[in-house]
Design a protein around this motif. Structure first.
Motif, PDB file in Angstrom:
ATOM      1  N   ASP A 164      -9.785  14.988  -2.982  1.00 39.49           N
ATOM      2  CA  ASP A 164     -10.256  16.199  -2.311  1.00 39.49           C
ATOM      3  C   ASP A 164     -11.711  16.060  -1.889  1.00 39.49           C
ATOM      4  O   ASP A 164     -12.119  16.583  -0.848  1.00 39.49           O
ATOM      5  N   ARG A 165     -12.490  15.365  -2.710  1.00 39.55           N
ATOM      6  CA  ARG A 165     -13.918  15.234  -2.416  1.00 39.55           C
ATOM      7  C   ARG A 165     -14.204  14.130  -1.399  1.00 39.55           C
ATOM      8  O   ARG A 165     -15.166  14.199  -0.658  1.00 39.55           O
ATOM      9  N   ARG A 166     -13.345  13.111  -1.385  1.00 34.47           N
ATOM     10  CA  ARG A 166     -13.558  11.988  -0.465  1.00 34.47           C
ATOM     11  C   ARG A 166     -12.196  11.390  -0.146  1.00 34.47           C
ATOM     12  O   ARG A 166     -11.654  10.613  -0.921  1.00 34.47           O
ATOM     13  N   SER A 167     -11.666  11.748   0.989  1.00 30.11           N
ATOM     14  CA  SER A 167     -10.286  11.409   1.317  1.00 30.11           C
ATOM     15  C   SER A 167     -10.110  10.020   1.924  1.00 30.11           C
ATOM     16  O   SER A 167      -8.979   9.568   2.112  1.00 30.11           O
ATOM     17  N   THR A 168     -11.204   9.321   2.216  1.00 32.58           N
ATOM     18  CA  THR A 168     -11.081   7.992   2.810  1.00 32.58           C
ATOM     19  C   THR A 168     -10.715   6.958   1.753  1.00 32.58           C
ATOM     20  O   THR A 168     -10.921   7.172   0.565  1.00 32.58           O
ATOM     21  N   ALA A 169     -10.187   5.825   2.213  1.00 32.56           N
ATOM     22  CA  ALA A 169      -9.849   4.738   1.294  1.00 32.56           C
ATOM     23  C   ALA A 169     -11.116   4.161   0.681  1.00 32.56           C
ATOM     24  O   ALA A 169     -12.182   4.205   1.301  1.00 32.56           O
ATOM     25  N   PRO A 170     -11.055   3.637  -0.543  1.00 37.51           N
ATOM     26  CA  PRO A 170     -12.256   3.082  -1.176  1.00 37.51           C
ATOM     27  C   PRO A 170     -12.699   1.795  -0.493  1.00 37.51           C
ATOM     28  O   PRO A 170     -11.930   1.150   0.217  1.00 37.51           O
ATOM     29  N   GLY A 171     -13.944   1.446  -0.715  1.00 36.33           N
ATOM     30  CA  GLY A 171     -14.462   0.200  -0.161  1.00 36.33           C
ATOM     31  C   GLY A 171     -15.351   0.413   1.049  1.00 36.33           C
ATOM     32  O   GLY A 171     -15.411   1.493   1.639  1.00 36.33           O
ATOM     33  N   GLN A 172     -16.036  -0.645   1.429  1.00 38.11           N
ATOM     34  CA  GLN A 172     -17.019  -0.589   2.508  1.00 38.11           C
ATOM     35  C   GLN A 172     -16.414  -0.139   3.836  1.00 38.11           C
ATOM     36  O   GLN A 172     -17.038   0.566   4.617  1.00 38.11           O
ATOM     37  N   HIS A 173     -15.179  -0.548   4.098  1.00 38.60           N
ATOM     38  CA  HIS A 173     -14.537  -0.245   5.372  1.00 38.60           C
ATOM     39  C   HIS A 173     -13.452   0.824   5.231  1.00 38.60           C
ATOM     40  O   HIS A 173     -12.580   0.938   6.084  1.00 38.60           O
ATOM     41  N   GLY A 174     -13.529   1.608   4.164  1.00 40.56           N
ATOM     42  CA  GLY A 174     -12.489   2.591   3.902  1.00 40.56           C
ATOM     43  C   GLY A 174     -12.370   3.661   4.965  1.00 40.56           C
ATOM     44  O   GLY A 174     -11.287   4.175   5.219  1.00 40.56           O
ATOM     45  N   ALA A 175     -13.496   4.011   5.579  1.00 39.99           N
ATOM     46  CA  ALA A 175     -13.477   5.080   6.574  1.00 39.99           C
ATOM     47  C   ALA A 175     -13.099   4.586   7.968  1.00 39.99           C
ATOM     48  O   ALA A 175     -12.983   5.373   8.899  1.00 39.99           O
ATOM     49  N   THR A 176     -12.894   3.288   8.101  1.00 37.43           N
ATOM     50  CA  THR A 176     -12.555   2.720   9.409  1.00 37.43           C
ATOM     51  C   THR A 176     -11.116   3.048   9.777  1.00 37.43           C
ATOM     52  O   THR A 176     -10.200   2.880   8.969  1.00 37.43           O
ATOM     53  N   ASN A 177     -10.914   3.498  10.991  1.00 34.44           N
ATOM     54  CA  ASN A 177      -9.553   3.774  11.460  1.00 34.44           C
ATOM     55  C   ASN A 177      -8.877   2.473  11.863  1.00 34.44           C
ATOM     56  O   ASN A 177      -9.337   1.777  12.769  1.00 34.44           O
ATOM     57  N   LYS A 178      -7.801   2.148  11.185  1.00 34.62           N
ATOM     58  CA  LYS A 178      -7.085   0.914  11.456  1.00 34.62           C
ATOM     59  C   LYS A 178      -5.660   1.237  11.895  1.00 34.62           C
ATOM     60  O   LYS A 178      -5.036   2.164  11.381  1.00 34.62           O
ATOM     61  N   LYS A 179      -5.181   0.465  12.834  1.00 34.19           N
ATOM     62  CA  LYS A 179      -3.804   0.649  13.264  1.00 34.19           C
ATOM     63  C   LYS A 179      -2.873   0.043  12.215  1.00 34.19           C
ATOM     64  O   LYS A 179      -2.977  -1.130  11.863  1.00 34.19           O
ATOM     65  N   VAL A 180      -1.979   0.877  11.713  1.00 34.16           N
ATOM     66  CA  VAL A 180      -1.056   0.435  10.664  1.00 34.16           C
ATOM     67  C   VAL A 180       0.231  -0.049  11.318  1.00 34.16           C
ATOM     68  O   VAL A 180       0.916   0.705  12.008  1.00 34.16           O
ATOM     69  N   ARG A 181       0.549  -1.300  11.100  1.00 36.41           N
ATOM     70  CA  ARG A 181       1.771  -1.866  11.671  1.00 36.41           C
ATOM     71  C   ARG A 181       2.950  -1.632  10.731  1.00 36.41           C
ATOM     72  O   ARG A 181       2.798  -1.071   9.642  1.00 36.41           O
ATOM     73  N   GLU A 182       4.116  -2.081  11.159  1.00 37.23           N
ATOM     74  CA  GLU A 182       5.336  -1.829  10.398  1.00 37.23           C
ATOM     75  C   GLU A 182       5.249  -2.396   8.982  1.00 37.23           C
ATOM     76  O   GLU A 182       5.583  -1.717   8.012  1.00 37.23           O
ATOM     77  N   TYR A 183       4.791  -3.639   8.874  1.00 38.70           N
ATOM     78  CA  TYR A 183       4.678  -4.249   7.545  1.00 38.70           C
ATOM     79  C   TYR A 183       3.702  -3.471   6.669  1.00 38.70           C
ATOM     80  O   TYR A 183       3.935  -3.277   5.466  1.00 38.70           O
ATOM     81  N   GLY A 184       2.604  -2.997   7.270  1.00 35.16           N
ATOM     82  CA  GLY A 184       1.626  -2.234   6.503  1.00 35.16           C
ATOM     83  C   GLY A 184       2.205  -0.946   5.960  1.00 35.16           C
ATOM     84  O   GLY A 184       1.930  -0.547   4.819  1.00 35.16           O
ATOM     85  N   MET A 185       3.029  -0.277   6.753  1.00 37.07           N
ATOM     86  CA  MET A 185       3.669   0.949   6.289  1.00 37.07           C
ATOM     87  C   MET A 185       4.618   0.672   5.127  1.00 37.07           C
ATOM     88  O   MET A 185       4.659   1.419   4.139  1.00 37.07           O
ATOM     89  N   GLN A 186       5.361  -0.416   5.229  1.00 39.27           N
ATOM     90  CA  GLN A 186       6.303  -0.779   4.166  1.00 39.27           C
ATOM     91  C   GLN A 186       5.550  -1.137   2.883  1.00 39.27           C
ATOM     92  O   GLN A 186       5.937  -0.721   1.782  1.00 39.27           O
ATOM     93  N   LEU A 187       4.467  -1.893   3.033  1.00 36.22           N
ATOM     94  CA  LEU A 187       3.674  -2.300   1.876  1.00 36.22           C
ATOM     95  C   LEU A 187       3.045  -1.101   1.181  1.00 36.22           C
ATOM     96  O   LEU A 187       3.074  -0.995  -0.044  1.00 36.22           O
ATOM     97  N   ARG A 188       2.495  -0.183   1.959  1.00 39.49           N
ATOM     98  CA  ARG A 188       1.854   0.990   1.385  1.00 39.49           C
ATOM     99  C   ARG A 188       2.859   1.857   0.628  1.00 39.49           C
ATOM    100  O   ARG A 188       2.552   2.428  -0.408  1.00 39.49           O
ATOM    101  N   GLU A 189       4.091   1.953   1.147  1.00 35.69           N
ATOM    102  CA  GLU A 189       5.109   2.748   0.460  1.00 35.69           C
ATOM    103  C   GLU A 189       5.479   2.108  -0.874  1.00 35.69           C
ATOM    104  O   GLU A 189       5.661   2.804  -1.880  1.00 35.69           O
ATOM    105  N   LYS A 190       5.562   0.793  -0.893  1.00 38.59           N
ATOM    106  CA  LYS A 190       5.858   0.102  -2.156  1.00 38.59           C
ATOM    107  C   LYS A 190       4.718   0.308  -3.147  1.00 38.59           C
ATOM    108  O   LYS A 190       4.950   0.617  -4.328  1.00 38.59           O
TER     109      LYS A 190
END
Length: 208
Positions: A34-60
């Motif tokens: 709630d306080r910081r919704s971006t992903a952790p790390g230096q590049h967490g706030a960067t908008n990245k295009k999520v491909r099919e494999y990335g979506m599958q990996l994140r769900e796992k």
């Protein structure tokens, strides 16, 4: 026994959703997501295009972290789910839901699955009258889970028993909140899992 020991709030931020890894704290303003919704790390706030494999990996990864299971055991669960009749994705979620630590959490005797796992490891619960210390045991219909008699006087256990009175329990468990016991009256079904999983993405990932 291998387990994740890092900061759990980073996991919620990485997956972009609350995994309720800290119990009631996740429902307060102290929740890191709630306080910081971006992903952790230096590049967490960067908008990245999520491909099919990335979506599958994140769900796992989201499913693993929700149930507190590491990579190799999770792969073993999937292999077992594939061998069972029916849909592999649903079989996987049901197998994870039947873990003893998850059952303890579902019966209201822990504020999070991590706490449930720790309490089982420390021997505070019995399964069918026998002390058990293995969180990954798979419960079956007819099993009875209870807090060990010698643990009932602990202040933490007393607080959990009192708090359990206000918690909802799934229909596959018959819970006696006064005695802090639960009986498995049916195997959990997909409809009993109230978290937003897309198990088909996990099936697609392991099918590659």
């Amino acid at each position: 026994m291998a387990r994740y020991t890092g900061p759990v709030c980073r996991l919620c931020r990485r997956e972009g959703t609350k995994l309720f890894l800290k119990g009631e704290r996740c429902m307060t303003g102290k929740c890191a997501l709630d306080r910081r919704s971006t992903a952790p790390g230096q590049h967490g706030a960067t908008n990245k295009k999520v491909r099919e494999y990335g979506m599958q990996l994140r769900e796992k990864q989201k499913t693993k972290r929700y149930y507190g299971v590491l990579e190799k055991p999770f792969a073993n669960y999937y292999a077992e789910a594939e061998r069972k009749p029916g849909m592999s994705g649903e079989n996987l979620l049901v197998l994870l839901e039947r873990r003893l630590d998850n059952t303890v959490y579902r019966m209201g005797m822990a504020s999070s699955r991590k706490e449930a796992r720790q309490m089982v490891l420390h021997g505070h619960f019995t399964l069918n009258g026998k002390k058990v210390t293995i969180p990954s045991i798979s419960v079956k219909v007819g099993d009875v889970i209870a807090i060990k008699e010698s643990s009932r006087d602990l202040s933490l256990v007393k607080a959990l028993i009192e708090g359990a009175a206000t918690k909802l329990t799934p229909k596959w468990l018959e819970v006696n909140k006064e005695n802090a016991t639960a009986k498995v009256v049916a195997l959990p079904a997909r409809d009993d899992i109230d978290f937003d999983f897309n198990e088909q993405l996990i099936v697609e990932l392991y099918s590659k």
